[in-house]
Design a protein around this motif. Sequence first.
Motif, PDB file in Angstrom:
ATOM      1  N   ALA A 139      37.073  28.229  26.835  1.00 47.50           N
ATOM      2  CA  ALA A 139      35.727  27.666  27.012  1.00 47.50           C
ATOM      3  C   ALA A 139      35.211  27.907  28.428  1.00 47.50           C
ATOM      4  CB  ALA A 139      35.740  26.172  26.701  1.00 47.50           C
ATOM      5  N   GLU A 140      36.081  27.747  29.422  1.00 45.49           N
ATOM      6  CA  GLU A 140      35.688  27.993  30.815  1.00 45.49           C
ATOM      7  C   GLU A 140      35.351  29.463  31.035  1.00 45.49           C
ATOM      8  OE1 GLU A 140      34.869  27.617  34.879  1.00 45.49           O
ATOM      9  OE2 GLU A 140      34.992  26.071  33.327  1.00 45.49           O
ATOM     10  N   LEU A 141      36.150  30.359  30.459  1.00 42.55           N
ATOM     11  CA  LEU A 141      35.881  31.795  30.584  1.00 42.55           C
ATOM     12  C   LEU A 141      34.550  32.148  29.923  1.00 42.55           C
ATOM     13  CD1 LEU A 141      36.947  34.526  31.582  1.00 42.55           C
ATOM     14  CD2 LEU A 141      38.096  34.777  29.372  1.00 42.55           C
ATOM     15  N   ASP A 142      34.306  31.596  28.742  1.00 39.57           N
ATOM     16  CA  ASP A 142      33.030  31.832  28.057  1.00 39.57           C
ATOM     17  C   ASP A 142      31.852  31.358  28.905  1.00 39.57           C
ATOM     18  OD1 ASP A 142      34.362  32.931  25.899  1.00 39.57           O
ATOM     19  OD2 ASP A 142      34.154  31.162  24.611  1.00 39.57           O
ATOM     20  N   ALA A 143      31.989  30.200  29.533  1.00 42.89           N
ATOM     21  CA  ALA A 143      30.906  29.660  30.371  1.00 42.89           C
ATOM     22  C   ALA A 143      30.650  30.573  31.574  1.00 42.89           C
ATOM     23  CB  ALA A 143      31.259  28.250  30.835  1.00 42.89           C
ATOM     24  N   ARG A 144      31.704  31.087  32.177  1.00 38.94           N
ATOM     25  CA  ARG A 144      31.536  31.995  33.314  1.00 38.94           C
ATOM     26  C   ARG A 144      30.870  33.302  32.890  1.00 38.94           C
ATOM     27  NH1 ARG A 144      34.499  30.706  38.094  1.00 38.94           N
ATOM     28  NH2 ARG A 144      35.680  28.792  37.810  1.00 38.94           N
ATOM     29  N   ILE A 145      31.255  33.809  31.722  1.00 35.78           N
ATOM     30  CA  ILE A 145      30.649  35.047  31.220  1.00 35.78           C
ATOM     31  C   ILE A 145      29.175  34.813  30.900  1.00 35.78           C
ATOM     32  CG2 ILE A 145      30.653  36.709  29.315  1.00 35.78           C
ATOM     33  CD1 ILE A 145      33.750  36.347  29.268  1.00 35.78           C
TER      34      ILE A 145
END
Length: 171
Positions: A139-145
């Motif tokens: 979820a954190e990676l998706d938010a950064r992307i």
Amino acid sequence: MLSSALLLVLAAADAAPPRLVERVVAVVDTRPVLLSELRLARQVRSGEEEAATLEALIDEHLMFAEAIRLPQAALTEAEEAAALATLKSRVPDALADPDALRRMARRQATILKYVDFRFRPQVRSAAEDPEEKARLEGAELDARIEAWVKDLRAAAEIRYNRISRNGPASR
């Protein structure tokens, strides 16, 4: 009296209606996004609406343009071959242009390598459960992307050409 060349042109015009060969559906900065690319992306993303596929393809072009600037995102031949094999397994060979499929595989693999290099080291979770940790980090990676793509879109010039049966029209 009409020349034989003109008669051939008139006969050919009566024989078959014009056929669409290619069309520019959008322009991202100065790079065109072609109808053939959109059709291939729709095959890969089966079931997705055309408008959503176009937006994803535009995002992909923006991310790729940024990713190729970083030497660490350059693909090896083995990585490119693996990406192509994965993509080929999702698209029937008869329906896809091999060069277009290769370009798409290269673009997507380069973006993934860039994301792994640039964003993945920044993502950490304190969760002890491995499944929960993976979910939170995903979820954190998706938010950064998503934030990255939002910034890329804000800095880009994107022009759309409406797709219709009567021909292109700007929107």
